[in-house]
Design a protein around this motif. Structure first.
Motif, short mmCIF file in Angstrom:
data_model
loop_
_atom_site.label_atom_id
_atom_site.label_comp_id
_atom_site.label_asym_id
_atom_site.label_seq_id
_atom_site.Cartn_x
_atom_site.Cartn_y
_atom_site.Cartn_z
N ALA A 175 1.52 5.87 -6.77
CA ALA A 175 1.11 5.75 -5.38
C ALA A 175 2.35 5.43 -4.53
O ALA A 175 3.31 4.86 -5.03
N GLN B 87 -4.94 3.86 -4.51
CA GLN B 87 -4.80 5.08 -3.72
C GLN B 87 -4.73 4.79 -2.22
O GLN B 87 -3.88 5.33 -1.52
N ARG B 88 -5.64 3.91 -1.74
CA ARG B 88 -5.75 3.74 -0.28
C ARG B 88 -5.02 2.52 0.26
O ARG B 88 -4.63 2.51 1.42
#
Ligand code: 9WO
Length: 262
Positions: free
Chosen positions: A259, A230-231
């Motif tokens: 993503a 996600q990041r």
């Protein structure tokens, strides 16, 4: 391992010697810190270490001669003479234009003889000193600070905790973010039920109370993979390229929402 720091503000390093796991690193001798106050190498009644920039403009520049005297003293004290080609610890200067510090470089430094850390102040350092002596320019991020001391402390802190005997639990840093190239999973401790303002409770994820070590390990791995995807999708791509993702990891990643690419 020994670090020598050339700085106008040696007092900024004192707290690192005095608290937490880093105190243990210094107290045990695993890490040695030698501070070199640049003012001690200045000349004249005014002990000047800075002067106006050639070409004009705001601010002051750190002059080369006091820095050269300080560096000579450091090389002497380290037993690193002026013989050309002799092995000596790298001189590191901290600047936002430098190479970004990462855990791979921290590991390399922790395995070496230490370094000489040069902390700039004012508008910067006379470029001729940098060109002559600096081996490595390091950035800790894309922002401007008032000096190189905090970046130097960042480096010392990151190295200190990798030295043998510094962390309570030798295995604990192997589970950290970045030691395996992924972000860390979340952590939980007591109480099992944390009261909320609305009268409810926030519980600890059930699996962590299950006692199934295999299921717990898999859950932690999946939380790491999910937060990293996600990041920091770039870290997933790097882990994949390095062969650090198992088939089970890849299967789990396919269950996540797509993503954005790295
Ligand atoms: C400041 C600067 C700003 C924009 C582009 C390049 C730059 N280089 C420097 C610089 O080397 N400054 C010296 C050290 C003197 C002034 C204070 N210094 C500093 C280092 N500010 N910010 C840093 C730094 C170092 C590492 N990672 C992030 C910031």
């Amino acid at each position: 391992m020994r670090f020598d720091v050339i700085t106008l503000f040696p007092e900024l390093f004192v707290p690192h010697l005095e608290v937490g796991v880093t105190r243990r690193a210094y107290a045990s001798g695993a890490l040695q810190l030698q501070l070199w106050p640049l003012r001690d190498f200045a000349e004249g009644n005014y002990r000047r270490v800075d002067d106006r920039p050639f070409g004009g403009g705001p601010g002051m520049v750190m002059m080369a001669p006091p820095l050269e005297r300080a560096l000579d003293a450091v090389r002497d004290a380290r037993g690193e003479g002026a013989e050309p080609g002799a092995a000596c610890a790298p001189l590191i200067h901290f600047s936002p234009t430098g190479r970004r510090l990462d855990q791979a470089l921290v590991r390399e430094l922790a395995a070496g003889p230490g370094a000489v850390l040069l902390c700039g102040r004012y508008e910067g350092i006379d470029q001729r000193f940098i060109d002559r002596h600096v081996d490595l320019e390091l950035s800790v991020g894309d922002f401007v600070l008032s000096g190189g001391e905090l970046p130097a402390l960042v480096l010392l802190d990151a190295v200190a905790r990798l030295l043998p005997g510094v962390l309570q639990d030798a295995a604990s840093h192997q589970q950290d973010s970045f030691e395996d190239g992924l972000l860390d999973c979340p952590h939980y401790s007591r109480p099992e039920q944390l009261p909320r303002a609305d009268g409810g409770f926030d519980a600890v994820p059930e699996v962590l109370l299950s006692g199934h070590h295999g299921r717990i390990a898999r859950w932690r791995r999946e939380r790491s993979l999910a937060i990293t995807a996600q990041r920091r999708p770039d870290l997933i791509a790097a882990a994949r390229a390095a062969g650090r993702l198992s088939r089970a990891d890849e299967e789990f990643l396919r269950t996540l929402p797509a993503a954005p690419a790295a």
